[in-house]
Design an enzyme around this catalytic site. Structure first.
Site, short mmCIF file in Angstrom:
data_model
loop_
_atom_site.label_atom_id
_atom_site.label_comp_id
_atom_site.label_asym_id
_atom_site.label_seq_id
_atom_site.Cartn_x
_atom_site.Cartn_y
_atom_site.Cartn_z
N GLU A 105 -2.62 0.16 -4.52
CA GLU A 105 -2.65 -1.00 -3.63
C GLU A 105 -2.58 -2.29 -4.42
O GLU A 105 -3.27 -2.45 -5.43
CB GLU A 105 -3.97 -1.02 -2.84
CG GLU A 105 -3.87 -0.37 -1.50
CD GLU A 105 -5.18 -0.50 -0.76
OE1 GLU A 105 -5.57 -1.62 -0.47
OE2 GLU A 105 -5.79 0.55 -0.51
N ASP A 133 0.86 -1.18 0.00
CA ASP A 133 0.00 0.00 0.00
C ASP A 133 0.90 1.23 0.00
O ASP A 133 1.73 1.40 0.88
CB ASP A 133 -0.86 -0.06 1.28
CG ASP A 133 -1.86 1.07 1.34
OD1 ASP A 133 -1.75 2.04 0.55
OD2 ASP A 133 -2.77 1.00 2.20
#
Length: 471
Positions: A105, A8
DNA sequence: TCTGGGGTCCTAGGACCC
DNA sequence: TCTGGGGTCCTAGGACCC
């Protein structure tokens, strides 16, 4: 047991801007959706801005109040996409099982790897102690490399961080969570930011963490479900584990099982590599006009523009769609703020006005409608369907937002082309328009009816929406 | 003076067909 | 005239994600 990494990128748009412009580094930066500072929200906030309480999704005046020195930067989707391509290319070196979850992500699964016997050894509390890269809950991962990978999962994560720093930019940091399933990996990655590395090794480790986070910190529980759980007397995952499966099924239907599993750190969903992901299911745009309006001509022009953007994206993907959806959001009504607006949802049972007002709620009211038309990738045909629906749902009051989406998509089959001369002429004209607009920018060539639409300045950038398919 | 925009998934209930 | 059941499509609208 599976080994899944969740990667992330922190404050993604903002750090990419800081990477590109060293003068922004170390300073509070907010990335805006475009030129408009009114009636829009922040697309991202830098780490420095977050220290002032500035968050993604925050209204700009609100953010400036918290942080008067906030530097507002206009977002540049091409820049972010370039950066995303670069980190995906790096990740592909570690495993073919890379799932693109969003523009910043990614899930990455390392297969053929055994964790060996694991014993849970909770070490630190995520809320009271910051921890350095390599901290973990649960049993330490075996240091032995997997058969097919030269590095252990932990070494893989550290190597990914090193390469991203070298090849994407030292300012672009990522947090990595490692666990035995997707949701726990995502949770692990969210515990320490920026530049974190956290492992949740087993279900015991998962429970240890779950008992220390809020219900809505996990992917799958949002505002409404949290509220409903609270109403059932459930305020933590510990509480949630005490609720029998039958009771959850009774309240949440099939989603009850998901909640039941979630509270125990169970998640069987698999990592779906980007090359196996299905094509898009819908293509749409919505646009918030910078003033409330009930001027039909103006609304029509906004819709025509949205529809042209959608149609162009469909043609680029060689898709045709047959369901046209349209929504309008009415002007903000302060007296409706906090009112319970949502109607019961078939499978979850809505009760609450969404604080941000996804469509209705939070001081907003809206309406939507779908219509079925013949499969098409033509802007005018989509428009005709959308306009008919619009006239049905519009109550004549001032609106602030209008959105259109085309779903029920299928690949365009060249054999299906009609040989009507008219159709061919339109297709030819459309093709030329696309070529010119691809080269010189959207709306360089446009339909006569769109001319003079001065009030509508900024429109969505369709490029960003297609990131998943351009990698 | 008041919150964007891109998506995905789910389910009920009615229409319609066989 | 009254009657069943299965399957599929269409439509509405909310909840979730980033």
């Amino acid at each position: 047991m599976r080994t899944i990494l969740h990667i992330d990128f922190n404050s993604y748009f903002a750090t990419v801007e800081q990477q590109a412009n060293p003068r922004l580094r170390g300073k509070p930066v907010g990335v805006t959706g475009g030129d408009r500072f009114k009636r829009t929200v922040l697309g991202a906030a830098s780490v420095e801005a977050k220290k002032f309480g500035v968050k993604t999704g925050m209204r700009i005046p609100e953010a400036l109040k918290l942080c008067p020195r906030l530097i507002l930067v206009k977002g540049d989707s091409y820049k972010y996409l370039e950066s995303t391509k670069r980190f995906l290319n790096i990740l592909k070196d570690y495993s073919p099982y890379v799932e693109v979850f969003s523009i910043d992500e990614v899930f990455l699964e390392l297969r053929n790897f055994s964790w060996g016997p694991v014993r849970s050894q909770p070490q630190k509390c995520p809320r009271s102690l910051p921890f350095a890269a390599g901290s973990f809950w649960g049993a330490p991962l075996p240091a032995t490399p997997a058969k097919n990978y030269p590095l252990s999962p932990l070494e893989t994560a550290l190597d990914i961080k090193r390469r991203i720093s070298e090849e994407v930019g030292e300012w672009v940091k990522c947090s990595i969570g490692i666990s035995y399933n997707r949701r726990m990996a995502k949770l692990a990655g969210s515990l320490y930011k920026p530049d974190g590395l956290v492992v949740i090794a087993d279900e015991e480790g998962a429970r240890f963490i779950l008992d220390r986070v809020e219900l809505d910190e996990i992917c799958g529980i949002g505002f409404a479900i949290k509220k409903r759980l609270n109403n059932m007397g459930v305020f933590s995952f510990k509480d949630l584990r005490k609720v029998p499966l039958e009771a959850l099924l009774a309240s949440f239907k099939s989603y009850g099982k998901v909640l039941f599993d979630l509270s125990r750190g169970i998640d069987e969903t698999s990592v779906l590599p980007f090359y196996e992901k299905e094509e898009v299911k819908s293509v749409g745009h919505r646009y918030t006009i910078d003033h409330d309006t009930k001027d039909l001509a103006e609304i029509k022009q906004v819709l025509l523009k949205l529809v042209e953007l959608i149609a162009k994206r469909l043609r680029t993907k060689k898709l045709v769609g047959k369901t046209v959806s349209i929504w309008v959001r009415n002007a903000f009504k302060p007296h409706l703020r906090g009112e319970v607006i949502a109607k019961p949802v078939a499978h979850l049972g809505g009760e609450f006005a969404h604080p941000r007002g996804e469509l209705g709620g939070g001081g907003f009211q809206g309406a939507g409608m779908q219509a079925t038309i013949a499969f098409t990738d033509s802007g005018m045909e989509i428009f005709n369907g959308a306009w008919k629906s619009f006239l049905k749902i519009w109550d004549g009051s001032e609106i602030r937002m209008v959105g259109v989406s085309v779903s029920n998509l299928k690949p365009k089959n060249p054999e299906n082309l009609t040989f009507l001369e008219d159709k061919l002429r339109i297709e030819k004209l459309t093709k030329i328009m696309d070529e010119v607009n691809n080269r010189y920018g959207d709306f360089t060539l446009q339909r006569g009816v769109l001319l003079g639409s001065r009030k509508v300045k900024r429109m969505p950038n369709p490029f960003l929406a297609d990131y998943r398919f351009k990698i």
